[in-house]
Design an enzyme around this catalytic site. Structure first.
Site, PDB file in Angstrom:
ATOM      1  N   LYS A 284      -9.359  -0.274  -6.634  1.00 19.04           N
ATOM      2  CA  LYS A 284      -9.760   1.119  -6.565  1.00 19.04           C
ATOM      3  C   LYS A 284      -8.544   2.051  -6.525  1.00 19.04           C
ATOM      4  O   LYS A 284      -8.628   3.196  -6.922  1.00 19.04           O
ATOM      5  CB  LYS A 284     -10.725   1.453  -5.429  1.00 19.04           C
ATOM      6  CG  LYS A 284     -10.836   0.480  -4.287  1.00 19.04           C
ATOM      7  CD  LYS A 284     -12.016   0.849  -3.401  1.00 19.04           C
ATOM      8  CE  LYS A 284     -12.117   0.062  -2.115  1.00 19.04           C
ATOM      9  NZ  LYS A 284     -12.071  -1.379  -2.193  1.00 19.04           N
TER      10      LYS A 284
ATOM     11  N   LYS B  18      -4.101  -5.815 -11.834  1.00 19.57           N
ATOM     12  CA  LYS B  18      -5.175  -6.248 -10.937  1.00 19.57           C
ATOM     13  C   LYS B  18      -6.196  -5.117 -10.827  1.00 19.57           C
ATOM     14  O   LYS B  18      -5.802  -3.959 -10.630  1.00 19.57           O
ATOM     15  CB  LYS B  18      -4.565  -6.555  -9.560  1.00 19.57           C
ATOM     16  CG  LYS B  18      -5.597  -6.763  -8.458  1.00 19.57           C
ATOM     17  CD  LYS B  18      -4.945  -6.797  -7.076  1.00 19.57           C
ATOM     18  CE  LYS B  18      -5.951  -7.062  -5.990  1.00 19.57           C
ATOM     19  NZ  LYS B  18      -6.397  -6.044  -5.142  1.00 19.57           N
TER      20      LYS B  18
ATOM     21  N   LYS C 190       0.828  -1.200   0.000  1.00 16.24           N
ATOM     22  CA  LYS C 190       0.000   0.000   0.000  1.00 16.24           C
ATOM     23  C   LYS C 190       0.866   1.254   0.000  1.00 16.24           C
ATOM     24  O   LYS C 190       0.574   2.219  -0.707  1.00 16.24           O
ATOM     25  CB  LYS C 190      -0.950  -0.012   1.198  1.00 16.24           C
ATOM     26  CG  LYS C 190      -2.099  -0.987   1.014  1.00 16.24           C
ATOM     27  CD  LYS C 190      -3.015  -1.048   2.203  1.00 16.24           C
ATOM     28  CE  LYS C 190      -4.192  -1.968   1.932  1.00 16.24           C
ATOM     29  NZ  LYS C 190      -5.001  -2.214   3.125  1.00 16.24           N
TER      30      LYS C 190
HETATM   31  P1  ADP Z   1      -9.114  -2.789  -3.772  1.00 17.60           P
HETATM   32  O1  ADP Z   1      -7.839  -3.418  -4.307  1.00 17.60           O
HETATM   33  O2  ADP Z   1      -9.991  -2.331  -4.869  1.00 17.60           O
HETATM   34  O3  ADP Z   1      -8.826  -1.704  -2.757  1.00 17.60           O
HETATM   35  P2  ADP Z   1      -9.783  -4.405  -1.522  1.00 17.60           P
HETATM   36  O4  ADP Z   1      -8.327  -4.576  -1.205  1.00 17.60           O
HETATM   37  O5  ADP Z   1     -10.613  -3.500  -0.670  1.00 17.60           O
HETATM   38  O6  ADP Z   1      -9.896  -3.939  -3.042  1.00 17.60           O
HETATM   39  O7  ADP Z   1     -10.429  -5.850  -1.609  1.00 17.60           O
HETATM   40  C1  ADP Z   1     -11.656  -6.236  -1.051  1.00 17.60           C
HETATM   41  C2  ADP Z   1     -11.865  -7.704  -1.372  1.00 17.60           C
HETATM   42  O8  ADP Z   1     -12.022  -7.889  -2.787  1.00 17.60           O
HETATM   43  C3  ADP Z   1     -10.686  -8.589  -0.950  1.00 17.60           C
HETATM   44  O9  ADP Z   1     -11.182  -9.772  -0.341  1.00 17.60           O
HETATM   45  C4  ADP Z   1      -9.977  -8.936  -2.234  1.00 17.60           C
HETATM   46  O10 ADP Z   1      -9.452 -10.244  -2.193  1.00 17.60           O
HETATM   47  C5  ADP Z   1     -11.082  -8.830  -3.276  1.00 17.60           C
HETATM   48  N1  ADP Z   1     -10.507  -8.266  -4.528  1.00 17.60           N
HETATM   49  C6  ADP Z   1     -10.116  -6.993  -4.727  1.00 17.60           C
HETATM   50  N2  ADP Z   1      -9.660  -6.794  -5.988  1.00 17.60           N
HETATM   51  C7  ADP Z   1      -9.766  -7.990  -6.601  1.00 17.60           C
HETATM   52  C8  ADP Z   1      -9.463  -8.438  -7.931  1.00 17.60           C
HETATM   53  N3  ADP Z   1      -8.989  -7.629  -8.850  1.00 17.60           N
HETATM   54  N4  ADP Z   1      -9.687  -9.734  -8.217  1.00 17.60           N
HETATM   55  C9  ADP Z   1     -10.204 -10.589  -7.277  1.00 17.60           C
HETATM   56  N5  ADP Z   1     -10.514 -10.216  -6.023  1.00 17.60           N
HETATM   57  C10 ADP Z   1     -10.311  -8.940  -5.671  1.00 17.60           C
END
Ligand code: ADP
Ligand code: TRP
Length: 339
Positions: free
Chosen positions: A205, A202, A122
């Site tokens: 957000k 990937k 992060k």
């Molecule tokens: P972001 O990367 O958008 O901030 P989060 O880290 O808040 O997303 O992830 C929330 C949930 O969604 C987690 O359990 C994560 O494993 C799943 N997740 C997030 N992005 C993906 C992705 N691109 N593919 C599959 N699962 C995802």
């Protein structure tokens, strides 16, 4: 094995998971986490919460956080989370969580946090390296342990945080010579590849490469049309397995349509523009019903408030039953009782 009254009575496992309200939810979140949460509400005593304390590690606007929180609640309810089948609530409605997080923090070596891959990722991606972000896994451990959770369904990227929760539960139990906390099991959602974003990285957000679950009309079209592809000419055969558009099509299409589209890629004369249109139609079909339901829910803030308030009541009750013996064992003085 230590068990809560509830799971002893029902022999149902306690399932727990959380999601941060820190931006609009996207189809990566849906296939990687939310769909599984919704399915699992049938399979155990499920607790799902909005990890809004965790969001404070990256969101510093009250207005934004409130908005994101409401968005996530509406998204989950519209997609099929049923408050009669699970306990759905906001993390900030359960103060026992931060209480336990402090106690766990006092048993956590700094070196354990220093090994945190998620913190490093992060920060490398531009997030502010604050103490909240550094100790994020301790709060996550408290989230899990305060309900005596057995199973934690999460994506692959959360593996280390679940390991830390197991580790900290053991440390507390050993420190006070009692089985005060249950050691939870991870439940890694399998068979879900990382969903790629419109730029092929990937979907996240943090990368501004998302297709949001509730995007529709022009916004959705613009996002889908912006998916990056290679420059193979329209008439040439194409490799579906190396195409971002096809990776997304695979998530939405049934077996037969998937096969059909794959053959079109391989045959040639089928351009990425065609594939994107196909994807657009699939997304519209897949989320069509949920979009309508979300619009209805939006008109009913009273109902949404009641759902969270009921959920919080049940969650606090469970959390308090776990916290009370911990206060006793740690020797923390309390001159009042919660509720
Ligand atoms: P972001 O990367 O958008 O901030 P989060 O880290 O808040 O997303 O992830 C929330 C949930 O969604 C987690 O359990 C994560 O494993 C799943 N997740 C997030 N992005 C993906 C992705 N691109 N593919 C599959 N699962 C995802
Ligand atoms: N860290 C999780 C994520 O980014 C969210 C989360 C917070 C969580 N507390 C949790 C997930 C407890 C499972 C259990 O997705």
């Amino acid at each position: 094995m230590l068990d809560t009254q509830y799971s002893k009575m029902t022999k149902r496992k306690t399932i727990l998971s959380g999601i941060q309200p820190s931006g609009k939810l996207h189809i990566g979140n849906y296939f990687g986490a939310m769909r599984q949460h919704i399915r699992m509400q049938e399979e155990g005593d499920a607790f799902y919460f909005l990890a809004n304390y965790h969001s404070l590690t990256s969101v510093n606007s009250g207005k934004l956080l409130k908005g994101y929180t409401m968005d996530v609640v509406l998204d989950y309810l519209a997609l099929g989370l049923d408050p009669d089948k699970c306990t759905f609530f906001a993390q900030s409605d359960v103060p026992q969580t931060t209480e336990l997080a402090w106690i766990l923090g006092c048993l956590t070596p700094v070196s354990l946090m220093e090994k945190g891959v998620s913190y490093k990722d992060k920060v490398a991606n531009g997030l502010n390296p604050n103490i909240g972000l550094f100790t994020y896994p301790i709060l996550q451990a408290a989230d899990i342990l305060i309900y005596h959770s057995h199973l934690v369904p999460v994506g692959e990227d959360q593996k280390q945080n679940i390991e830390i929760a197991r580790d900290l539960a053991g440390k507390l139990n050993r420190a006070y010579g009692k089985e005060l906390l249950i050691i939870p099991e991870e439940y890694i959602v399998k068979n879900v590849a990382i969903v790629p974003g419109v730029d092929g990285r990937k979907m996240s957000k943090s990368y501004d490469n998302t297709i949001n679950i509730f995007d529709e009309g022009k916004t959705l079209k613009k996002r889908v049309m912006s998916i990056q592809t290679d420059s193979t000419p329209l008439e040439d055969p194409k490799d579906p397995d190396s195409c971002n558009v096809f990776s997304l099509i695979k998530l939405f299409a049934d077996v037969d349509s998937k096969e059909e589209i794959m053959q079109k890629y391989k045959a040639g004369g089928y351009g990425y523009g065609h594939a994107k249109k196909e994807l657009l139609g699939l997304i519209d079909d897949y989320f069509g019903e949920a979009r309508e339901k979300r619009k209805e829910l939006e008109k009913n803030p009273g109902y949404v408030h009641d759902v969270l308030s009921e959920g919080a009541k049940k969650a606090r009750e469970r959390a308090e039953s776990v916290m009370e013996p911990i206060r006793e064992a740690t020797g923390l003085y309390r001159s009042f009782k919660y509720e």
